[in-house]
Design an enzyme around this catalytic site. Structure first.
Site, PDB file in Angstrom:
ATOM      1  N   SER A 140      43.825  26.226   3.242  1.00 20.91           N
ATOM      2  CA  SER A 140      44.137  27.293   4.186  1.00 20.91           C
ATOM      3  C   SER A 140      44.095  26.691   5.581  1.00 20.91           C
ATOM      4  O   SER A 140      43.070  26.147   5.992  1.00 20.91           O
ATOM      5  CB  SER A 140      43.084  28.393   4.032  1.00 20.91           C
ATOM      6  OG  SER A 140      43.226  29.355   5.050  1.00 20.91           O
ATOM      7  N   LYS A 166      48.409  27.332   2.662  1.00 23.47           N
ATOM      8  CA  LYS A 166      48.502  28.678   3.237  1.00 23.47           C
ATOM      9  C   LYS A 166      48.366  28.572   4.733  1.00 23.47           C
ATOM     10  O   LYS A 166      47.530  27.824   5.236  1.00 23.47           O
ATOM     11  CB  LYS A 166      47.433  29.553   2.587  1.00 23.47           C
ATOM     12  CG  LYS A 166      46.596  30.430   3.479  1.00 23.47           C
ATOM     13  CD  LYS A 166      45.752  31.387   2.651  1.00 23.47           C
ATOM     14  CE  LYS A 166      44.572  31.909   3.446  1.00 23.47           C
ATOM     15  NZ  LYS A 166      43.720  32.820   2.671  1.00 23.47           N
ATOM     16  N   LYS A 168      47.811  30.601   8.360  1.00 27.36           N
ATOM     17  CA  LYS A 168      47.426  31.839   9.043  1.00 27.36           C
ATOM     18  C   LYS A 168      48.558  32.214   9.989  1.00 27.36           C
ATOM     19  O   LYS A 168      49.088  31.344  10.694  1.00 27.36           O
ATOM     20  CB  LYS A 168      46.132  31.614   9.833  1.00 27.36           C
ATOM     21  CG  LYS A 168      44.915  31.369   8.953  1.00 27.36           C
ATOM     22  CD  LYS A 168      44.479  32.633   8.248  1.00 27.36           C
ATOM     23  CE  LYS A 168      43.277  32.370   7.358  1.00 27.36           C
ATOM     24  NZ  LYS A 168      42.877  33.572   6.608  1.00 27.36           N
ATOM     25  N   ASP A 193      49.006  34.220   5.541  1.00 25.82           N
ATOM     26  CA  ASP A 193      47.900  35.190   5.549  1.00 25.82           C
ATOM     27  C   ASP A 193      47.748  35.731   6.963  1.00 25.82           C
ATOM     28  O   ASP A 193      47.532  34.958   7.901  1.00 25.82           O
ATOM     29  CB  ASP A 193      46.609  34.486   5.099  1.00 25.82           C
ATOM     30  CG  ASP A 193      45.418  35.431   5.024  1.00 25.82           C
ATOM     31  OD1 ASP A 193      45.594  36.655   5.213  1.00 25.82           O
ATOM     32  OD2 ASP A 193      44.293  34.942   4.759  1.00 25.82           O
ATOM     33  N   GLU A 218      49.936  37.441   2.428  1.00 26.80           N
ATOM     34  CA  GLU A 218      48.586  37.947   2.185  1.00 26.80           C
ATOM     35  C   GLU A 218      48.150  38.878   3.314  1.00 26.80           C
ATOM     36  O   GLU A 218      48.226  38.519   4.487  1.00 26.80           O
ATOM     37  CB  GLU A 218      47.637  36.740   2.061  1.00 26.80           C
ATOM     38  CG  GLU A 218      46.192  37.098   1.792  1.00 26.80           C
ATOM     39  CD  GLU A 218      45.307  35.848   1.658  1.00 26.80           C
ATOM     40  OE1 GLU A 218      45.855  34.738   1.489  1.00 26.80           O
ATOM     41  OE2 GLU A 218      44.085  35.997   1.739  1.00 26.80           O
ATOM     42  N   ASP A 243      43.783  40.975   0.203  1.00 27.94           N
ATOM     43  CA  ASP A 243      42.485  40.319   0.380  1.00 27.94           C
ATOM     44  C   ASP A 243      41.517  41.402   0.876  1.00 27.94           C
ATOM     45  O   ASP A 243      40.890  42.112   0.067  1.00 27.94           O
ATOM     46  CB  ASP A 243      42.648  39.146   1.362  1.00 27.94           C
ATOM     47  CG  ASP A 243      41.353  38.429   1.726  1.00 27.94           C
ATOM     48  OD1 ASP A 243      40.276  38.878   1.313  1.00 27.94           O
ATOM     49  OD2 ASP A 243      41.397  37.411   2.447  1.00 27.94           O
ATOM     50  N   LYS A 267      37.617  37.261  -3.654  1.00 29.88           N
ATOM     51  CA  LYS A 267      36.546  36.517  -2.985  1.00 29.88           C
ATOM     52  C   LYS A 267      35.223  37.026  -3.516  1.00 29.88           C
ATOM     53  O   LYS A 267      34.976  38.244  -3.530  1.00 29.88           O
ATOM     54  CB  LYS A 267      36.583  36.745  -1.474  1.00 29.88           C
ATOM     55  CG  LYS A 267      37.634  35.925  -0.768  1.00 29.88           C
ATOM     56  CD  LYS A 267      37.527  36.047   0.729  1.00 29.88           C
ATOM     57  CE  LYS A 267      38.742  35.352   1.334  1.00 29.88           C
ATOM     58  NZ  LYS A 267      38.853  35.575   2.768  1.00 29.88           N
ATOM     59  N   GLY A 295      38.421  31.914  -0.149  1.00 28.84           N
ATOM     60  CA  GLY A 295      37.207  31.283   0.364  1.00 28.84           C
ATOM     61  C   GLY A 295      36.830  31.802   1.725  1.00 28.84           C
ATOM     62  O   GLY A 295      37.622  32.465   2.410  1.00 28.84           O
TER      63      GLY A 295
END
Ligand code: OSB
Ligand code: MG
Length: 376
Positions: A140, A166, A168, A193, A218, A243, A267, A295
């Protein structure tokens, strides 16, 4: 397996670890993390470790390190101390009156599971019902100052062998970075995400991401805004992944009923522990929804629990269980989580699967609390 266990002593350790690379999401930037380690001891002297991986600030979830410390020391540990149980899935029943506070609960639940696995002399993955011997890890990547900085990060991780990246995203940092990374890596398993930063006004902007063959988008919208997630999913081919929206199996049930997701990020912290995370996995598997393990930049203890959870059969997408070295110069377990070309071996040793480095924990501890007989 009807061994009766009783926790007779409990300790909290607030541990501070510097990150090797600063991390920025749509809401915050971090150079070091404080997590609270939970150490539970039974009458035989066996010990189980858990990790409360809350952020310091209430931006990902409502909890903070301080609220977790308060809830764990004042409510959760007193609820479990000196109360016999025969399986860690009974812990939630001991604190059933305590609403929410899932990160705090997750650390105590995890410590009970690792204690249980240790006492049974079985690996944590096995007691959870995991069947995989290795799990695939993704990385990530945070928001970077420039596209070139981001491309350098992606290159480093792709060269390390991670098969999934992934990114952000946030308003002003979405189509441009995605387009740049996709051009440079046409075949990379890539997803984004947003940590809930967009609103229904941004539907058109988010639909532009549909052309980049992303594996998923996400949590584009706020945690409780399931209807807008469903609206986006109706108009794009890219799967929507939830999420922050899913803190309980009931939340998952509602999201399924509304067609608000095609993929679930599970998670351990957000769900309130391994018992609930496993239940969410089972429900998603029933519904035909693929899952992966998210995570929270866990230290080695939480990270090994994530690896164990990811060994369950429904975890068919790469999980955020990247190697310890991506985050920390030295981790709190020995030798730490290792990834070889993005593949992490599920530990075969009993309990957590790696010894906890008490010296390093002590050296990095900024606060400590003991509950149990020595206090009386
Ligand atoms: O949304 O997955 C998230 C880190 C902090 C808060 C929220 C998230 C994250 C991550 C990090 O993406 C994943 C990791 O542990 O590598
Ligand atoms: Mg997320």
């Amino acid at each position: 397996m009807s061994t009766e266990l009783k926790i007779v002593a409990a300790r909290l350790h607030r541990v501070r670890m510097p990150l090797v690379h600063e991390f920025q999401t749509s809401s915050h930037r971090k150079a070091f993390l404080d997590h609270v380690l939970v150490e539970l001891e039974d009458a035989s002297g066996a010990v189980g470790w858990g990790e409360i991986a809350s952020s310091s600030d209430p931006y990902y979830a409502p909890e903070t390190v301080e609220t977790c410390w308060h809830i764990a020391s004042r409510y959760l540990l007193p609820a479990v101390l000196d109360r016999p149980w025969t399986h860690p899935d009974q812990l939630a029943g001991l604190w059933s009156k305590i609403r929410g506070n899932n990160f705090a609960k997750a650390g105590v639940d995890m410590a009970a599971w690792t204690l249980w696995a240790e006492v049974q002399q079985v690996p944590l993955a096995t007691v959870l019902g995991g069947t995989r011997t290795e799990v695939v890890a993704g990385v990530s990547l945070g928001i970077e100052p420039t596209i070139d900085d981001l491309l350098a990060q992606v290159q480093q991780q792709v060269e390390a062998g991670y098969p999934r990246v992934k990114l952000k995203i946030a308003p002003g940092w979405d189509v441009e970075p995605v387009s740049a990374v996709r051009s440079a890596y046409p075949d990379l398993d890539l997803h984004v995400d947003a940590n809930g930063i967009y609103t229904a006004d941004d539907l058109e902007q988010l639909r532009k991401l549909d052309g980049y063959r992303l594996t998923m988008i996400e949590q584009p919208f706020a945690p409780r805004d399931l209807l807008t997630h469903a609206a986006l999913q109706r108009t794009i081919g890219t799967p929507v992944c939830l999420d922050e929206s899913v803190e309980t199996v009931d939340d998952l049930e509602t999201a399924l009923a509304l067609d608000a997701l095609k993929i679930l990020n599970i998670k351990v912290s957000r769900m309130g522990g391994l018992t609930a995370a496993r239940a969410a996995h089972d429900r998603a598997q029933d519904a035909g929804v693929p899952v992966w393990c998210g995570g929270m930049h866990e230290f080695g203890i939480g990270r090994l629990a994530n690896v164990a959870l990811s060994s369950l059969s429904g975890f068919t997408l790469p999980s955020d269980v990247s190697a310890s070295e991506k985050y920390y110069a030295r981790d709190l377990v020995e030798p730490g989580v290792v990834a070889v070309r993005g593949v992490v071996q599920v530990p075969r040793a009993s309990g957590l699967g790696q010894p906890v480095d008490r010296e390093l924990i002590a050296a990095n501890t900024v606060a400590q609390l003991s509950l149990g007989p020595e206090q009386e």
